[in-house]
Design an enzyme around this catalytic site. Structure first.
Site, short mmCIF file in Angstrom:
data_model
loop_
_atom_site.label_atom_id
_atom_site.label_comp_id
_atom_site.label_asym_id
_atom_site.label_seq_id
_atom_site.Cartn_x
_atom_site.Cartn_y
_atom_site.Cartn_z
N THR A 177 11.53 3.19 -3.32
CA THR A 177 10.46 2.67 -4.16
C THR A 177 10.98 2.71 -5.59
O THR A 177 11.99 3.35 -5.89
CB THR A 177 9.18 3.52 -4.05
OG1 THR A 177 9.52 4.89 -4.20
CG2 THR A 177 8.48 3.31 -2.72
N GLU A 206 8.82 -18.41 -3.40
CA GLU A 206 9.41 -18.13 -2.09
C GLU A 206 10.89 -18.53 -2.06
O GLU A 206 11.24 -19.63 -2.50
CB GLU A 206 8.69 -18.90 -0.97
CG GLU A 206 7.65 -18.08 -0.29
CD GLU A 206 6.26 -18.50 -0.67
OE1 GLU A 206 6.10 -18.94 -1.83
OE2 GLU A 206 5.37 -18.41 0.19
N TYR A 228 4.55 -18.69 -7.93
CA TYR A 228 5.08 -18.56 -6.57
C TYR A 228 6.58 -18.86 -6.56
O TYR A 228 7.02 -19.82 -7.19
CB TYR A 228 4.38 -19.55 -5.62
CG TYR A 228 3.36 -18.87 -4.75
CD1 TYR A 228 3.72 -17.79 -3.95
CD2 TYR A 228 2.04 -19.30 -4.74
CE1 TYR A 228 2.77 -17.16 -3.15
CE2 TYR A 228 1.09 -18.66 -3.95
CZ TYR A 228 1.47 -17.59 -3.16
OH TYR A 228 0.55 -16.96 -2.37
N ASP A 235 16.63 6.61 2.80
CA ASP A 235 15.41 6.29 2.05
C ASP A 235 15.37 7.29 0.90
O ASP A 235 15.01 8.46 1.09
CB ASP A 235 14.21 6.45 2.98
CG ASP A 235 12.88 6.27 2.26
OD1 ASP A 235 12.89 6.21 1.01
OD2 ASP A 235 11.85 6.19 2.94
N LYS A 263 8.70 6.16 -8.50
CA LYS A 263 8.63 7.62 -8.49
C LYS A 263 9.55 8.16 -9.60
O LYS A 263 9.30 7.90 -10.76
CB LYS A 263 9.01 8.14 -7.09
CG LYS A 263 8.03 7.65 -6.00
CD LYS A 263 8.32 8.26 -4.67
CE LYS A 263 7.28 7.88 -3.63
NZ LYS A 263 7.59 6.66 -2.87
N ARG A 290 5.07 0.07 -9.46
CA ARG A 290 4.94 0.26 -8.01
C ARG A 290 5.68 -0.87 -7.34
O ARG A 290 5.56 -2.03 -7.71
CB ARG A 290 3.47 0.20 -7.60
CG ARG A 290 2.63 1.28 -8.19
CD ARG A 290 1.38 1.49 -7.37
NE ARG A 290 1.65 2.43 -6.31
CZ ARG A 290 1.71 3.75 -6.49
NH1 ARG A 290 1.53 4.27 -7.68
NH2 ARG A 290 1.94 4.55 -5.48
N1 DSN Z 1 3.17 8.43 -0.69
C1 DSN Z 1 4.49 8.76 -1.13
C2 DSN Z 1 4.62 10.20 -1.47
O1 DSN Z 1 3.70 10.71 -2.06
O2 DSN Z 1 5.62 10.82 -1.18
C3 DSN Z 1 5.53 8.34 -0.20
O3 DSN Z 1 5.33 7.03 0.16
#
Ligand code: DSN
Length: 432
Positions: free
Chosen positions: A227, A55, A53, A200, A230, A236
């Site tokens: 994120t 925080e 932990y 984003d 990707k 993730r």
């Molecule tokens: N679920 C993602 C996508 O496939 O684009 C976006 O969060």
């Protein structure tokens, strides 16, 4: 990976994990938001940090025993800043949704307005879909494409809405849009109406890191969320990057642009989340180090070349592409209009052939979201496997054949070819 302990403790679960490993090994992953991480990232995800932990932030924690966690989080922060040219990085956001919500609450009060891309034109669920809690708390207004066949965003409409609605945030970014965005134009409009410019870049973060897509920070954006799993090819998770000065992350500063980093840190913790997932942060640090390696540039360029090559095949075969083609890693095809098969049926047929992608609504779709007119696919994962233009063209041709013929014999033949392609291009264990 060695799963011997899971196998000894829990055979049912072991078999399911093995099944998924085999599926990923033998099939081709074309979901444009998925990728394969290195074994180094996977090792970090399963290390002892999952027990800890932490925080707070480096140097300012609410728990003891932070000798290593502080250094690990600092490593991740510094690497993230370097990749994106940011003044600050909050690497604690657990997911893309949390990153966006954290950024909204850093700057907004309930009832404030956000101007974002229309969901039907490629925007994301967290950009104000009516089913989300955020849509109940904030007022979302939307811009879109001028013409789905060229994909050009209607920047005049964007400016008009901004002048009328005076949003506090103008949001650029997408999850289903295949063309480049004019970040400069959006940032200029944001400045004109005194809004924060937020991007984003979840889908294209790796393309920005690899120098094949433009960085919103180079054009005056204040906040960038993404994120990490990707095109960036990490675990993730997510992060929030910003421009501005950093003060004590645990004190509430005035709401000024210069204070954005501090406002964001407070918004993520204690505003939105509790303890950060330190194993995930360590895995982000690993992935960021990989993204800073020269190999990553080559990868990112190949992702885009491969997507363009696949798009050409679909176009040659007369399939309508939303946006008319692609500038990035993804392709959105109107299979219902062009090949007389719904997006849902196309997804199922291709799944049976060993190709995973997702059905997707298209602008002006007359069909329901659960079985829309489009499919969305892309090249981040197959490029990680080493696919070049020649192989992706072959994959695109196989896809077209399956979607045109729609019969078991074609699917069986496709499945065999896909398995062969997959076996010839195994998922690499490391990238640097
Ligand atoms: N679920 C993602 C996508 O496939 O684009 C976006 O969060």
């Amino acid at each position: 990976m060695d799963y011997s302990h899971i196998r000894n403790e829990d055979l049912d679960l072991y078999n399911l994990i093995e099944g998924e490993e085999k599926r990923q090994r033998e099939g081709l992953e074309l979901i444009p938001s998925e990728n394969y991480v290195s074994l180094a990232v996977r090792e970090a995800m399963s290390c002892a940090l999952t027990n800890k932990y932490s925080e707070g932030y480096p140097g300012k924690r609410y728990y003891g025993g932070q000798e290593y966690t502080d250094q690990i989080e600092t490593l991740a922060i510094e690497r993230a800043k370097k990749i994106f040219g940011a003044d600050h990085a909050n690497v604690q956001a657990l997911s893309g949704a949390a990153a966006n919500i954290g950024a909204y609450f850093a700057w907004l009060e309930p009832g404030d307005t956000i101007l974002g891309m229309d969901l039907a034109h490629g925007g994301h669920l967290t950009h104000g879909a009516p089913v989300t809690y955020m849509a109940k708390l904030f007022k979302f207004v939307r811009y879109g494409m001028k013409d789905p066949d060229t994909g050009e965003i209607d920047y005049d409409q964007l400016r008009e809405i901004a002048l009328k609605e005076r949003p506090k945030i103008i949001l650029g970014g997408f999850s289903g849009y295949s063309r480049s965005i004019d970040w400069k134009k959006i940032a200029e409009i944001a400045r004109e109406v005194d809004a924060v410019a937020m991007a984003d870049v979840a889908h294209i973060a790796g393309l920005i890191a690899g120098g094949v897509a433009e960085n919103p920070f180079d054009h005056g954006f204040n906040i960038v969320t993404t994120t990490t799993h990707k095109t960036l090819r990490g675990p993730r998770g997510a992060m929030i990057l910003s421009k501005g000065t950093v003060s004590n992350p645990l004190r509430a500063p005035e709401k000024t642009m210069e204070n954005l980093p501090t406002l964001i840190d407070r918004s993520v913790f204690p505003g939105l989340q509790g303890g950060p997932h330190m194993h995930q942060i360590a895995a982000k640090a690993v992935a960021f180090n990989e993204a800073l390696h020269p190999n990553f540039k080559t990868y990112a360029h190949q992702v885009v070349s491969n997507a363009k090559a696949m798009a050409e095949v679909f176009k040659e075969e007369g399939v309508r592409l939303i946006g008319g083609g692609t500038d990035n890693h993804l392709i959105l095809a109107d299979v219902y209009g062009s090949l007389d098969i719904s997006g849902g049926d196309a997804e199922t047929l291709l799944d049976a052939a060993g190709i995973t992608l997702n059905k997707n609504s298209i602008a002006g779709d007359t069909r329901k979201p659960f079985d829309p007119s489009g499919i969305r696919f892309g090249t981040p994962a197959i490029t990680t496997r080493g696919f070049k233009e020649e192989q992706v063209i072959e994959v695109a041709r196989i896809m077209i054949e399956v979607l045109k013929n729609k019969d078991d014999a074609t699917v069986a033949k496709a499945r065999a070819s896909i398995k062969e392609l997959a076996e010839a291009n195994p998922v690499p264990e490391s990238f640097i």
